[in-house]
Design a protein around this motif. Structure first.
Motif, PDB file in Angstrom:
ATOM      1  N   ASN A  29       0.861  -1.174  -0.057  1.00  0.00           N
ATOM      2  CA  ASN A  29      -0.154   0.000   0.110  1.00  0.00           C
ATOM      3  C   ASN A  29       0.985   1.223   0.000  1.00  0.00           C
ATOM      4  OD1 ASN A  29      -1.317   2.120   1.193  1.00  0.00           O
ATOM      5  ND2 ASN A  29      -3.041   0.923   1.305  1.00  0.00           N
ATOM      6  N   ALA A  30       1.033   2.151  -1.004  1.00  0.00           N
ATOM      7  CA  ALA A  30       1.853   3.163  -1.239  1.00  0.00           C
ATOM      8  C   ALA A  30       1.599   4.204  -0.233  1.00  0.00           C
ATOM      9  CB  ALA A  30       1.863   3.533  -2.629  1.00  0.00           C
ATOM     10  N   LEU A  31       0.381   4.368   0.066  1.00  0.00           N
ATOM     11  CA  LEU A  31       0.017   5.446   0.861  1.00  0.00           C
ATOM     12  C   LEU A  31       0.661   5.036   2.602  1.00  0.00           C
ATOM     13  CD1 LEU A  31      -3.548   6.581   0.084  1.00  0.00           C
ATOM     14  CD2 LEU A  31      -1.480   7.808  -0.234  1.00  0.00           C
ATOM     15  N   TYR A  32       0.541   3.790   2.760  1.00  0.00           N
ATOM     16  CA  TYR A  32       0.866   3.152   4.108  1.00  0.00           C
ATOM     17  C   TYR A  32       2.442   3.198   4.168  1.00  0.00           C
ATOM     18  CZ  TYR A  32       1.450   0.373   8.368  1.00  0.00           C
ATOM     19  OH  TYR A  32       1.732  -0.087   9.399  1.00  0.00           O
ATOM     20  N   ASP A  33       3.140   3.106   3.052  1.00  0.00           N
ATOM     21  CA  ASP A  33       4.453   3.273   3.113  1.00  0.00           C
ATOM     22  C   ASP A  33       5.069   4.642   3.236  1.00  0.00           C
ATOM     23  OD1 ASP A  33       4.765   0.426   2.517  1.00  0.00           O
ATOM     24  OD2 ASP A  33       4.901   0.673   0.571  1.00  0.00           O
ATOM     25  N   GLN A  34       4.237   5.650   2.524  1.00  0.00           N
ATOM     26  CA  GLN A  34       4.850   7.144   2.407  1.00  0.00           C
ATOM     27  C   GLN A  34       4.668   7.492   3.989  1.00  0.00           C
ATOM     28  OE1 GLN A  34       2.393   8.813  -0.380  1.00  0.00           O
ATOM     29  NE2 GLN A  34       3.481   7.668  -2.237  1.00  0.00           N
ATOM     30  N   SER A  35       3.657   6.961   4.624  1.00  0.00           N
ATOM     31  CA  SER A  35       3.246   7.360   6.136  1.00  0.00           C
ATOM     32  C   SER A  35       4.353   6.758   6.918  1.00  0.00           C
ATOM     33  CB  SER A  35       1.866   6.767   6.473  1.00  0.00           C
ATOM     34  OG  SER A  35       1.702   7.177   7.624  1.00  0.00           O
ATOM     35  N   ALA A  36       4.983   5.665   6.636  1.00  0.00           N
ATOM     36  CA  ALA A  36       6.147   5.109   7.658  1.00  0.00           C
ATOM     37  C   ALA A  36       7.274   6.101   7.184  1.00  0.00           C
ATOM     38  CB  ALA A  36       6.366   3.905   7.206  1.00  0.00           C
ATOM     39  N   MET A  37       7.620   6.431   6.098  1.00  0.00           N
ATOM     40  CA  MET A  37       8.820   7.365   5.794  1.00  0.00           C
ATOM     41  C   MET A  37       8.648   8.907   6.437  1.00  0.00           C
ATOM     42  SD  MET A  37      10.949   5.750   3.940  1.00  0.00           S
ATOM     43  CE  MET A  37      11.862   6.830   2.808  1.00  0.00           C
ATOM     44  N   ARG A  38       7.355   9.333   6.220  1.00  0.00           N
ATOM     45  CA  ARG A  38       7.230  10.622   6.945  1.00  0.00           C
ATOM     46  C   ARG A  38       7.526  10.586   8.456  1.00  0.00           C
ATOM     47  NH1 ARG A  38       2.831  11.064   3.735  1.00  0.00           N
ATOM     48  NH2 ARG A  38       1.391  10.336   4.990  1.00  0.00           N
ATOM     49  N   ALA A  39       7.138   9.381   8.998  1.00  0.00           N
ATOM     50  CA  ALA A  39       7.179   9.305  10.499  1.00  0.00           C
ATOM     51  C   ALA A  39       8.824   9.104  10.892  1.00  0.00           C
ATOM     52  CB  ALA A  39       6.739   7.894  10.847  1.00  0.00           C
ATOM     53  N   ILE A  40       9.620   8.649   9.769  1.00  0.00           N
ATOM     54  CA  ILE A  40      11.013   8.546  10.007  1.00  0.00           C
ATOM     55  C   ILE A  40      11.614  10.028   9.920  1.00  0.00           C
ATOM     56  CG2 ILE A  40      13.149   7.808   9.088  1.00  0.00           C
ATOM     57  CD1 ILE A  40      11.712   5.546  10.528  1.00  0.00           C
ATOM     58  N   LYS A  41      11.220  10.746   9.011  1.00  0.00           N
ATOM     59  CA  LYS A  41      11.498  12.130   8.971  1.00  0.00           C
ATOM     60  C   LYS A  41      11.323  12.852   9.981  1.00  0.00           C
ATOM     61  CE  LYS A  41      11.425  11.708   3.903  1.00  0.00           C
ATOM     62  NZ  LYS A  41      10.565  12.098   2.459  1.00  0.00           N
ATOM     63  N   LYS A  42      10.119  12.920  10.624  1.00  0.00           N
ATOM     64  CA  LYS A  42       9.715  13.643  11.625  1.00  0.00           C
ATOM     65  C   LYS A  42      10.331  13.473  13.011  1.00  0.00           C
ATOM     66  CE  LYS A  42       4.890  14.890  10.120  1.00  0.00           C
ATOM     67  NZ  LYS A  42       3.394  14.783  10.525  1.00  0.00           N
ATOM     68  N   ALA A  43      10.940  11.929  12.921  1.00  0.00           N
ATOM     69  CA  ALA A  43      11.357  11.506  14.273  1.00  0.00           C
ATOM     70  C   ALA A  43      12.778  12.287  14.362  1.00  0.00           C
ATOM     71  CB  ALA A  43      11.441  10.284  14.436  1.00  0.00           C
ATOM     72  N   GLU A  44      13.555  12.658  13.311  1.00  0.00           N
ATOM     73  CA  GLU A  44      14.770  13.271  13.248  1.00  0.00           C
ATOM     74  C   GLU A  44      14.977  14.443  14.144  1.00  0.00           C
ATOM     75  OE1 GLU A  44      18.453  13.944  10.037  1.00  0.00           O
ATOM     76  OE2 GLU A  44      16.443  14.098   9.508  1.00  0.00           O
ATOM     77  N   PRO A  45      16.131  14.619  15.131  1.00  0.00           N
ATOM     78  CA  PRO A  45      16.962  13.778  14.870  1.00  0.00           C
ATOM     79  C   PRO A  45      16.624  12.418  16.167  1.00  0.00           C
ATOM     80  CG  PRO A  45      17.644  15.638  16.403  1.00  0.00           C
ATOM     81  CD  PRO A  45      16.258  15.788  15.820  1.00  0.00           C
ATOM     82  N   LEU A  46      17.168  11.223  15.936  1.00  0.00           N
ATOM     83  CA  LEU A  46      17.095  10.383  16.806  1.00  0.00           C
ATOM     84  C   LEU A  46      18.061  10.343  17.909  1.00  0.00           C
ATOM     85  CD1 LEU A  46      16.649   7.619  13.910  1.00  0.00           C
ATOM     86  CD2 LEU A  46      14.976   8.445  15.394  1.00  0.00           C
ATOM     87  N   PRO A  47      17.841   9.612  19.112  1.00  0.00           N
ATOM     88  CA  PRO A  47      18.692   9.735  20.119  1.00  0.00           C
ATOM     89  C   PRO A  47      20.322   9.371  19.568  1.00  0.00           C
ATOM     90  CG  PRO A  47      17.158   8.622  20.668  1.00  0.00           C
ATOM     91  CD  PRO A  47      16.973   8.724  19.065  1.00  0.00           C
ATOM     92  N   PRO A  48      21.314   9.985  19.983  1.00  0.00           N
ATOM     93  CA  PRO A  48      22.821   9.758  19.536  1.00  0.00           C
ATOM     94  C   PRO A  48      23.037   8.413  19.950  1.00  0.00           C
ATOM     95  CG  PRO A  48      22.863  11.295  21.488  1.00  0.00           C
ATOM     96  CD  PRO A  48      21.304  10.832  21.066  1.00  0.00           C
ATOM     97  N   ILE A  49      24.008   7.704  19.110  1.00  0.00           N
ATOM     98  CA  ILE A  49      24.487   6.576  19.209  1.00  0.00           C
ATOM     99  C   ILE A  49      25.449   6.467  20.497  1.00  0.00           C
ATOM    100  CG2 ILE A  49      26.145   4.882  18.237  1.00  0.00           C
ATOM    101  CD1 ILE A  49      25.784   5.897  15.491  1.00  0.00           C
ATOM    102  N   PRO A  50      24.895   5.323  21.273  1.00  0.00           N
ATOM    103  CA  PRO A  50      25.706   5.074  22.639  1.00  0.00           C
ATOM    104  C   PRO A  50      27.359   5.277  22.422  1.00  0.00           C
ATOM    105  CG  PRO A  50      23.712   3.836  22.632  1.00  0.00           C
ATOM    106  CD  PRO A  50      24.033   4.446  21.227  1.00  0.00           C
ATOM    107  N   LYS A  51      28.030   5.995  23.345  1.00  0.00           N
ATOM    108  CA  LYS A  51      29.417   6.178  23.061  1.00  0.00           C
ATOM    109  C   LYS A  51      30.078   4.833  23.296  1.00  0.00           C
ATOM    110  CE  LYS A  51      29.932  10.945  24.755  1.00  0.00           C
ATOM    111  NZ  LYS A  51      30.516  11.841  25.570  1.00  0.00           N
ATOM    112  N   GLU A  52      29.328   4.012  24.109  1.00  0.00           N
ATOM    113  CA  GLU A  52      29.829   2.599  24.570  1.00  0.00           C
ATOM    114  C   GLU A  52      30.059   1.628  23.199  1.00  0.00           C
ATOM    115  OE1 GLU A  52      28.313   4.552  27.679  1.00  0.00           O
ATOM    116  OE2 GLU A  52      27.230   3.729  26.240  1.00  0.00           O
TER     117      GLU A  52
END
Length: 67
Positions: A29-52
């Motif tokens: 479902n193209a609309l569902y896939d586009q919605s998932a991509m928008r969620a990724i874009k809106k979540a930026e920035p993600l938490p930093p990579i742990p130094k460990e």
């Protein structure tokens, strides 16, 4: 019951910014896939990579389902 699933692979930089992302698995479902991509874009920035982890880049996948 709808069984759509979209998997998006992401590579993030140490500080949490998206370096690259792409759809690993489309839902059919193209609309569902586009919605998932928008969620990724809106979540930026993600938490930093742990130094460990001692990594400059980290790749992982996020699975989206409508449940």
């Amino acid at each position: 019951l709808v069984e759509w699933e979209t998997i998006i692979s992401i590579i993030i930089k140490r500080e949490g910014k998206n370096e690259k992302w792409w759809i690993e698995k489309k839902s059919g479902n193209a609309l569902y896939d586009q919605s998932a991509m928008r969620a990724i874009k809106k979540a930026e920035p993600l938490p930093p990579i742990p130094k460990e982890l001692n990594k400059e880049l980290l790749e992982f996948g996020i699975r989206f389902r409508p449940d």
